[in-house]
Scaffold this motif. Structure first.
Motif, PDB file in Angstrom:
ATOM      1  N   TYR A  30       0.865  -1.167   0.080  1.00  0.00           N
ATOM      2  CA  TYR A  30      -0.041   0.010  -0.043  1.00  0.00           C
ATOM      3  C   TYR A  30       0.876   1.315   0.052  1.00  0.00           C
ATOM      4  N   MET A  73      -0.204  -6.012  -1.398  1.00  0.00           N
ATOM      5  CA  MET A  73      -1.467  -6.061  -2.421  1.00  0.00           C
ATOM      6  C   MET A  73      -1.238  -7.322  -3.215  1.00  0.00           C
ATOM      7  N   CYS A  74      -0.161  -7.922  -3.296  1.00  0.00           N
ATOM      8  CA  CYS A  74      -0.069  -9.325  -3.900  1.00  0.00           C
ATOM      9  C   CYS A  74       1.176 -10.019  -3.504  1.00  0.00           C
ATOM     10  N   GLU A 103     -10.194  -5.264   1.135  1.00  0.00           N
ATOM     11  CA  GLU A 103      -8.894  -5.144   0.900  1.00  0.00           C
ATOM     12  C   GLU A 103      -8.309  -5.829  -0.355  1.00  0.00           C
ATOM     13  N   SER A 107      -7.109  -3.914  -3.740  1.00  0.00           N
ATOM     14  CA  SER A 107      -5.799  -4.122  -4.261  1.00  0.00           C
ATOM     15  C   SER A 107      -5.644  -4.125  -5.842  1.00  0.00           C
TER      16      SER A 107
END
Length: 195
Positions: A30, A73-74, A103, A107
């Protein structure tokens, strides 16, 4: 599920770590999104000190709303044929927690904003996950690949035949053979141990 999820993530990362045509790259956090957003939206702020303070405020806002600015996010990124992919892995998705679903959905939007193609690789068949959450992820921008389609994506992008490796090396049921009778009494038969 959590242990299988960790194992699935490690197997997928390993396939990309050893790939010649697609090189594994870092996770996106983030904090990375906030930095890019500030760079693109603070052109009218001339003072570097003000830009830095805006960044601190936004990071604080994210920490209060997502739990941490260090939330990823990944799982990893890679580039292939001038396309930057952001890959997240799940064994299956069984959470109905609104915050978690939000979330993950957000993302995809943030990753797209940063120039990535978000891909969610789910080890099991789509039906084994909560449909409403999966549909929301898809609407938000995740390219969802489940079961054989996920394995095909890995094979196409990393050149690794993960299917054969899993079939040859992952036999959990036989590894726990001394517990079969007790597990069957608890209704944890062989199908529950398939990876």
């Amino acid at each position: 599920g959590r242990r299988y999820g960790d194992m699935w993530e490690r197997l997928v990362k390993s396939a990309f770590e050893n790939a010649e045509q697609s090189k594994l790259d870092k996770k996106i956090y983030y904090q990375d999104y906030v930095t890019k957003w500030i760079e693109e939206n603070s052109s009218e702020i001339l003072n570097d000190c003000c830009k830095e303070n805006v960044k601190k405020l936004l990071i604080k806002f994210i920490e209060e709303n997502t739990g941490t600015s260090n939330q990823d996010m990944c799982d990893f990124t890679f580039e292939r044929n001038n396309v930057r992919y952001a890959v997240d892995t799940k064994y299956r998705f069984h959470s109905n927690d609104a915050k978690t679903v939000r979330e993950i959905a957000n993302s995809a939007k943030h990753l797209k904003y940063m120039g990535y193609e978000p891909v969610l690789l789910i080890r099991t068949k789509r039906e084994k996950s909560i449909g409403t959450a999966i549909n929301r992820f898809e609407r938000a921008g995740w390219n969802i690949k489940c079961d054989r389609e996920a394995l095909k994506f890995i094979g196409d992008m990393a050149g690794d035949d993960l299917v054969l490796w899993i079939e040859d090396n992952v036999d959990i049921w036989n590894r726990i053979s001394k517990y079969h009778s007790s597990l069957k009494e608890l209704r944890f038969d062989e199908d529950r141990w398939k990876f």
